[in-house]
Scaffold this motif. Structure first.
Motif, PDB file in Angstrom:
ATOM      1  N   GLN A 140     -15.328  24.852  -3.297  1.00 35.91           N
ATOM      2  CA  GLN A 140     -16.520  24.015  -3.159  1.00 35.91           C
ATOM      3  C   GLN A 140     -17.620  24.487  -4.113  1.00 35.91           C
ATOM      4  OE1 GLN A 140     -14.920  25.468  -0.630  1.00 35.91           O
ATOM      5  NE2 GLN A 140     -14.133  23.781   0.642  1.00 35.91           N
ATOM      6  N   GLN A 194     -16.676  23.490  -7.731  1.00 36.88           N
ATOM      7  CA  GLN A 194     -16.894  22.074  -8.003  1.00 36.88           C
ATOM      8  C   GLN A 194     -18.381  21.762  -8.130  1.00 36.88           C
ATOM      9  OE1 GLN A 194     -14.122  19.977  -8.533  1.00 36.88           O
ATOM     10  NE2 GLN A 194     -15.833  18.890  -9.520  1.00 36.88           N
ATOM     11  N   ASN A 250     -20.183  20.154 -11.389  1.00 37.40           N
ATOM     12  CA  ASN A 250     -20.986  18.923 -11.269  1.00 37.40           C
ATOM     13  C   ASN A 250     -22.393  19.139 -11.799  1.00 37.40           C
ATOM     14  OD1 ASN A 250     -18.839  17.582 -10.107  1.00 37.40           O
ATOM     15  ND2 ASN A 250     -19.522  17.938  -7.999  1.00 37.40           N
ATOM     16  N   THR A 267      -9.982  23.859 -14.390  1.00 39.62           N
ATOM     17  CA  THR A 267     -10.386  22.640 -13.679  1.00 39.62           C
ATOM     18  C   THR A 267     -11.089  21.657 -14.593  1.00 39.62           C
ATOM     19  OG1 THR A 267     -10.636  23.941 -11.650  1.00 39.62           O
ATOM     20  CG2 THR A 267     -11.689  21.775 -11.694  1.00 39.62           C
ATOM     21  N   ASP A 268     -11.985  22.165 -15.432  1.00 41.76           N
ATOM     22  CA  ASP A 268     -12.751  21.295 -16.337  1.00 41.76           C
ATOM     23  C   ASP A 268     -13.069  22.080 -17.598  1.00 41.76           C
ATOM     24  OD1 ASP A 268     -14.411  19.595 -17.686  1.00 41.76           O
ATOM     25  OD2 ASP A 268     -15.893  19.388 -16.081  1.00 41.76           O
TER      26      ASP A 268
END
Length: 458
Positions: A252, A255, A259, A290-291
């Motif tokens: 969490q 992420q 973001n 992840t990114d």
């Protein structure tokens, strides 16, 4: 006498500072009787002052008998009477009190020499030195052979899909942050950092005059609640193994961080400095897995292999890669070319994989031994922080001593331990925390060191 260079300070005429400096050197015996001094002109040039400044200084020294001038020869140091020198010389040569001998050194950042693959590394390095390629300057962004091997390793071990062309090789994490800062500073003026965190990164950001915004980290994890309210557009974090507390970011939190970076059109700098050494459960995936569009991934070979090899790397996202290349294409690489080529072959030959598997087991045993002996000797009087991974342990000491007193008491028993206060900006702990590195110690040294700490602190 060679050219003399020293810094001037405010509040005193420069000629007086030159005079006082030479006077002290003569009194302390650093300039010997009969020794020739630089000429007025040469001294003025080396100190970047006017000739009148050095002339006035020499005239004052001659007036007081420290030096003499000889026509067409220059200036020479006079011999001073022993009585005149007694007070100054006796102070300057008085030996400092001897430091306590060190029996056990809990230094972090050292490697286990007994298990280092010296023969394999020497063999490969000698092979590389015989290659014509080793006698060139090399690629400014790092040797392609090594970048390709790093790309393959990151995909297999960290889930990071990176093209070799997106990887830059440098001499250290801090050096790469310095160069990266030149590019990031074009769009961002502030950076968010972990508190506590890696002080070497803070210094790199301060070098570029970034505003430093802090993200509190506690033993339960990082607090990202204030991130949205800051003016930062860049965040520097150690998500897989926080330095120095050892906690990991939850999915969490990861992420939320990604973001935030996307909303700011900013970047997250992920320092994955020792991900190879996790001792419980599966390794956490890298944030860049992840990114990759908003994450700059940093890694190095200092913790996992050898600090002196001076090899680190970063994976740049597309939004920064072209700008970075344009900025630094005319600069030489900061990493040793033979070391790069040798490391590339070391990985190619499978030696790297064998080394990591072996050292993960070795260091896990040492961590287990340290935890066991501390628990047995200290019980609830210390709290251990960061037990799941890494090459050092923090211990919070529940005693009425300051960090400095704990280090001094340990030293008196021949044990060298290290402070954690340098990692904190504002989020200071309620008790002093001592850093214990174990990577270069044997099981017997770990046991002895803990016993001596018990004796020093109780």
């Amino acid at each position: 006498m060679k050219d003399i260079i020293f810094a001037f300070h405010e509040g005193s005429p420069k000629y007086k500072q030159v005079y006082e400096r030479f006077k002290r050197w003569i009194e302390q015996g650093e300039l010997l009787p009969g020794e020739q001094l630089p000429s007025i002109r040469r001294l003025a040039d080396s100190l970047q002052v006017s000739r009148n400044t050095t002339l006035m200084a020499y005239e004052q020294l001659m007036a007081e008998g420290y030096i003499q001038g000889e026509s067409r020869r220059g200036y020479f140091v006079n011999r001073l009477e022993p009585l005149f020198l007694h007070g100054t010389t006796s102070r300057s040569v008085r030996p400092a009190p001897p430091e306590p001998s060190v029996t056990v050194d809990f230094r972090a950042g050292a490697v286990d020499q007994a298990h280092f693959p010296l023969k394999a590394w020497r063999r490969i390095f000698n092979q590389v030195l015989a290659e014509k390629e080793s006698f060139l300057y090399g690629d400014p962004f790092g040797e392609r052979r090594l970048r390709e091997q790093i790309a393959s390793y990151l995909f297999q071990s960290r889930g990071v899909s990176a093209d070799a062309d997106a990887i830059v090789i440098g001499s250290s994490t801090q050096q790469m942050l310095l160069q990266l800062g030149h590019v990031l500073r074009e769009d961002h003026s502030s950076v968010a950092v972990e508190d506590p965190g890696y002080d070497g990164a803070w210094e790199a950001f301060r070098f570029h005059s970034f505003g430093i915004r802090t993200l509190p980290v506690r033993e339960t994890g990082i607090d990202l609640s204030h991130l949205g309210g800051t003016d930062a557009g860049v965040a520097y974090v150690t998500p897989s193994h926080q330095s120095p507390l050892g906690v990991s970011m939850t999915i969490q939190q990861r992420q939320a961080l990604l973001n935030w970076a996307a909303s700011r059109e900013g970047y997250v700098i992920e320092d994955d400095y020792d991900s190879e050494f996790r001792y419980t459960g599966r390794p956490f995936p890298a944030l860049a897995a992840t990114d990759s569009s908003r994450v700059v991934y940093l890694g190095n070979f200092s913790k996992s292999f050898l600090p002196g090899i001076r090899l680190g790397y970063m994976v740049l996202p597309p939004g920064l890669l072209d700008r970075y290349h344009a900025r630094f294409q005319n600069f030489e690489t900061t990493a040793s070319l033979p070391n790069q080529l040798a490391m590339a072959r070391f990985i190619e030959d499978g030696e790297w994989s064998r080394h990591i598997k072996r050292m993960r087991l070795v260091y896990k045993r040492k961590m287990t031994r340290l935890i066991s002996v501390l628990d047995r000797l200290f019980g609830g009087q210390v709290t251990m922080v960061g037990k799941e991974s890494g090459l050092f342990l923090l211990i919070k000491v529940h005693l009425p001593y300051t960090e400095e007193e704990l280090i001094r008491r340990a030293s008196s028993q021949g044990v060298r331990v290290y402070p954690s206060s340098t990692y904190f900006i504002r989020n200071h702990p309620d008790r002093p925390m001592i850093k214990l590195g174990f990577s270069s110690l044997s099981a017997e040294e770990i046991e002895l060191g803990a016993e001596l700490l018990k004796k020093a602190w109780f």
